[in-house]
Design a protein around this motif. Structure first.
Motif, PDB file in Angstrom:
ATOM      1  N   GLY A 124       0.793  -1.414   0.001  1.00 53.14           N
ATOM      2  CA  GLY A 124       0.140   0.226  -0.166  1.00 53.14           C
ATOM      3  C   GLY A 124       0.803   1.094  -0.269  1.00 53.14           C
ATOM      4  O   GLY A 124       1.444   1.918   1.013  1.00 53.14           O
ATOM      5  N   CYS A 125       1.516   1.951  -1.435  1.00 54.81           N
ATOM      6  CA  CYS A 125       2.765   1.953  -1.150  1.00 54.81           C
ATOM      7  C   CYS A 125       2.410   3.884  -1.023  1.00 54.81           C
ATOM      8  O   CYS A 125       2.879   4.746  -1.435  1.00 54.81           O
ATOM      9  N   GLY A 126       0.681   4.676  -1.648  1.00 54.40           N
ATOM     10  CA  GLY A 126       0.528   5.195  -2.494  1.00 54.40           C
ATOM     11  C   GLY A 126       2.016   6.030  -3.113  1.00 54.40           C
ATOM     12  O   GLY A 126       1.987   5.361  -4.036  1.00 54.40           O
ATOM     13  N   THR A 127       1.428   7.319  -2.961  1.00 58.77           N
ATOM     14  CA  THR A 127       2.601   8.097  -3.870  1.00 58.77           C
ATOM     15  C   THR A 127       4.008   8.492  -3.373  1.00 58.77           C
ATOM     16  O   THR A 127       4.902   8.387  -3.618  1.00 58.77           O
ATOM     17  N   ALA A 169       7.383  -2.121  -4.452  1.00 58.40           N
ATOM     18  CA  ALA A 169       5.822  -0.718  -4.076  1.00 58.40           C
ATOM     19  C   ALA A 169       4.984  -1.204  -4.265  1.00 58.40           C
ATOM     20  O   ALA A 169       4.452  -1.754  -5.902  1.00 58.40           O
ATOM     21  N   VAL A 170       3.973  -1.566  -3.680  1.00 52.60           N
ATOM     22  CA  VAL A 170       2.360  -1.849  -4.883  1.00 52.60           C
ATOM     23  C   VAL A 170       1.491  -1.317  -3.606  1.00 52.60           C
ATOM     24  O   VAL A 170       1.636  -0.486  -2.791  1.00 52.60           O
ATOM     25  N   ASP A 171       0.164  -1.109  -4.859  1.00 52.67           N
ATOM     26  CA  ASP A 171      -0.448  -0.559  -4.310  1.00 52.67           C
ATOM     27  C   ASP A 171      -2.246  -1.219  -5.488  1.00 52.67           C
ATOM     28  O   ASP A 171      -1.831  -1.007  -6.808  1.00 52.67           O
ATOM     29  N   ILE A 172      -3.583  -0.572  -5.227  1.00 51.85           N
ATOM     30  CA  ILE A 172      -4.259  -1.027  -5.804  1.00 51.85           C
ATOM     31  C   ILE A 172      -4.756   0.605  -6.812  1.00 51.85           C
ATOM     32  O   ILE A 172      -5.482  -0.223  -7.734  1.00 51.85           O
ATOM     33  N   SER A 173      -4.343   1.105  -6.396  1.00 53.66           N
ATOM     34  CA  SER A 173      -4.148   2.594  -6.909  1.00 53.66           C
ATOM     35  C   SER A 173      -3.641   2.438  -8.667  1.00 53.66           C
ATOM     36  O   SER A 173      -2.209   2.908  -8.505  1.00 53.66           O
ATOM     37  N   GLU A 174      -3.662   2.872 -10.114  1.00 54.25           N
ATOM     38  CA  GLU A 174      -2.485   2.577 -11.430  1.00 54.25           C
ATOM     39  C   GLU A 174      -2.338   4.242 -10.567  1.00 54.25           C
ATOM     40  O   GLU A 174      -1.390   4.483 -11.573  1.00 54.25           O
ATOM     41  N   ARG A 175      -3.153   5.634 -10.539  1.00 58.55           N
ATOM     42  CA  ARG A 175      -2.554   7.027 -10.235  1.00 58.55           C
ATOM     43  C   ARG A 175      -1.631   7.086  -9.246  1.00 58.55           C
ATOM     44  O   ARG A 175      -0.879   6.998  -9.510  1.00 58.55           O
ATOM     45  N   LEU A 210       0.624   4.924  -7.954  1.00 62.85           N
ATOM     46  CA  LEU A 210       1.875   3.991  -8.648  1.00 62.85           C
ATOM     47  C   LEU A 210       2.191   4.695  -9.858  1.00 62.85           C
ATOM     48  O   LEU A 210       3.292   4.841  -9.587  1.00 62.85           O
ATOM     49  N   SER A 211       1.394   5.554 -10.821  1.00 62.46           N
ATOM     50  CA  SER A 211       2.457   6.950 -11.621  1.00 62.46           C
ATOM     51  C   SER A 211       2.891   7.843 -11.185  1.00 62.46           C
ATOM     52  O   SER A 211       3.619   7.876 -11.468  1.00 62.46           O
ATOM     53  N   ILE A 212       2.233   7.972 -10.257  1.00 62.36           N
ATOM     54  CA  ILE A 212       2.811   9.309  -9.302  1.00 62.36           C
ATOM     55  C   ILE A 212       4.518   8.826  -8.361  1.00 62.36           C
ATOM     56  O   ILE A 212       5.013   9.276  -8.857  1.00 62.36           O
ATOM     57  N   SER A 213       3.971   7.617  -8.018  1.00 63.36           N
ATOM     58  CA  SER A 213       5.270   7.610  -7.322  1.00 63.36           C
ATOM     59  C   SER A 213       6.053   6.885  -8.814  1.00 63.36           C
ATOM     60  O   SER A 213       7.610   6.682  -7.786  1.00 63.36           O
TER      61      SER A 213
END
Length: 370
Positions: A23-26, A43-49, A51-54
């Motif tokens: 749940g890495c967030g941005t 780093a894993v997350d369910i939000s594509e947005r 992940l793209s920022i990160s």
């Protein structure tokens, strides 16, 4: 980087570890990658947005040690890897089944690994849940105009409302992202101390320690030295922490470390006379305030309810100088007794070191095995 002994007090620090940020967030993953350039970060997350920022931040920073994956926390077994450290803050309490989520994380944790977890605390967030109940009663839609209305509402709350934070300007508008996270998340579970224990044990894991120990310690509270304080100090660790949560009333999150069963807990390693075998070091976030002959050592890591220890400047200064010499507390006492025999010295050093440790002003680790 600065907190190795929180997770691995039995072994010397090493930079090249495998870390999962679940749940890495941005920013959580890239901050970890920047601080520990020799570590391997997943780093894993369910939000594509998010992940793209990160990923963009990692590219801009030239970070080669982080890998991003679009993946639900419950599916981390699909990574087919194991990790030394798992960082999961602010995620478990949003899952449909937090115990199943914690079990999934446990399945990819190395036998001697550790997890850094954070979940919402029940009592300190009472004001948040009051306003969530209001939103449900009003039937407010989950959209940006509602968030803007709630943002304005928070600035108008009266003094004394449980939501109000004493360390924030009431007229300063909370960011919309924070408003949405506080009031509009579709699933939000909170825990008291007993609930944290149940979560950890239900997942088959072992509780190692609180990350910030001060809020749960009698020695760091106004009750130290009082009759109720003496009663609290005699309680077992879980019951003592639960009582302190009720007496403080302001703990908003529980941050703690869990391990696989079989690894020694911090309580087992450093309680009682076993602290004599530990090597103390000054914590990275220590600050000092001098008042005449007295000096107060406090934590810069928190703004509210800063844990602190006050002693005579000469005594505390000598003790902190001893902390730089890679000696155990027992060896420090032996040296001080040789230099200046004093029947009360050993007790003072041990009690002061315990207070400093409970206030997170020193870290403790075991000597390296030969």
């Amino acid at each position: 980087r600065d907190s190795w002994s929180l997770y691995f007090p039995e072994e010397p620090a090493r930079p090249d570890i495998d870390i999962l940020v679940a749940g890495c967030g941005t920013r959580a993953g890239v901050m970890m990658a920047a601080c520990m350039p020799e570590a391997r970060i997943t780093a894993v997350d369910i939000s594509e947005r998010s992940l793209s920022i990160s990923e963009k931040t990692a590219r801009q920073g030239g970070m080669q040690n982080i890998e991003h994956r679009l993946l639900a926390l419950e599916d981390v077994g699909d990574l087919a890897r194991t990790f030394d450290l798992i960082h999961c803050h602010g995620v478990l309490h949003h899952l449909a089944d937090p115990v199943a989520g914690l079990r999934a994380l446990a399945s990819v944790l190395k036998p001697e690994g550790a997890m850094s977890l954070m979940v919402y605390a029940r009592y300190g967030r009472a004001g948040v849940y009051m306003l969530q109940d209001l939103g449900q009663e009003l039937g407010l839609p989950l959209n940006e105009p509602t968030a803007e209305m709630l943002q304005e509402m928070c600035s108008l709350l009266p003094d004394g409302h449980p939501f109000r934070s004493p360390d924030k300007d009431p007229q300063e508008l909370l960011p919309l992202a924070e408003i949405m996270d506080l009031f509009m998340h579709p699933r939000d579970v909170s825990y008291d101390v007993a609930g944290v224990r149940e979560l950890v044990e239900s997942a088959g894991m072992s509780f190692h320690r609180w990350i910030a120990q001060g809020p749960y310690a009698v020695s760091c509270s106004p009750y130290a030295g009082s009759r109720i304080g003496a009663h609290l100090s005699a309680l077992p660790a879980w019951e003592r922490a639960g009582a302190m949560e009720l007496l403080r009333g302001t703990i908003t999150t529980h941050d703690f470390v869990v391990t696989h069963r079989g690894r020694a807990t911090a309580e087992e390693l450093f309680s009682g006379a076993r602290m004599l075998e530990a090597i103390p070091s000054q914590a990275a976030h220590v600050g000092l305030e001098e008042q005449g002959e007295l000096v107060t050592v406090f934590s810069r890591a928190t703004l509210r309810e800063r844990p602190a220890v006050t002693q005579r400047k000469s005594d505390l200064g000598a003790l902190f100088r001893a902390f730089t010499q890679e000696r155990t507390i027992g060896e420090i006492i032996e040296q001080e007794q040789r230099d200046s025999p004093n029947e009360h010295l050993a007790r003072w050093v041990l009690e002061t070191c315990r207070a400093l440790y409970e206030a997170d002003l020193i870290t403790l680790r075991l000597p390296s095995k030969p």
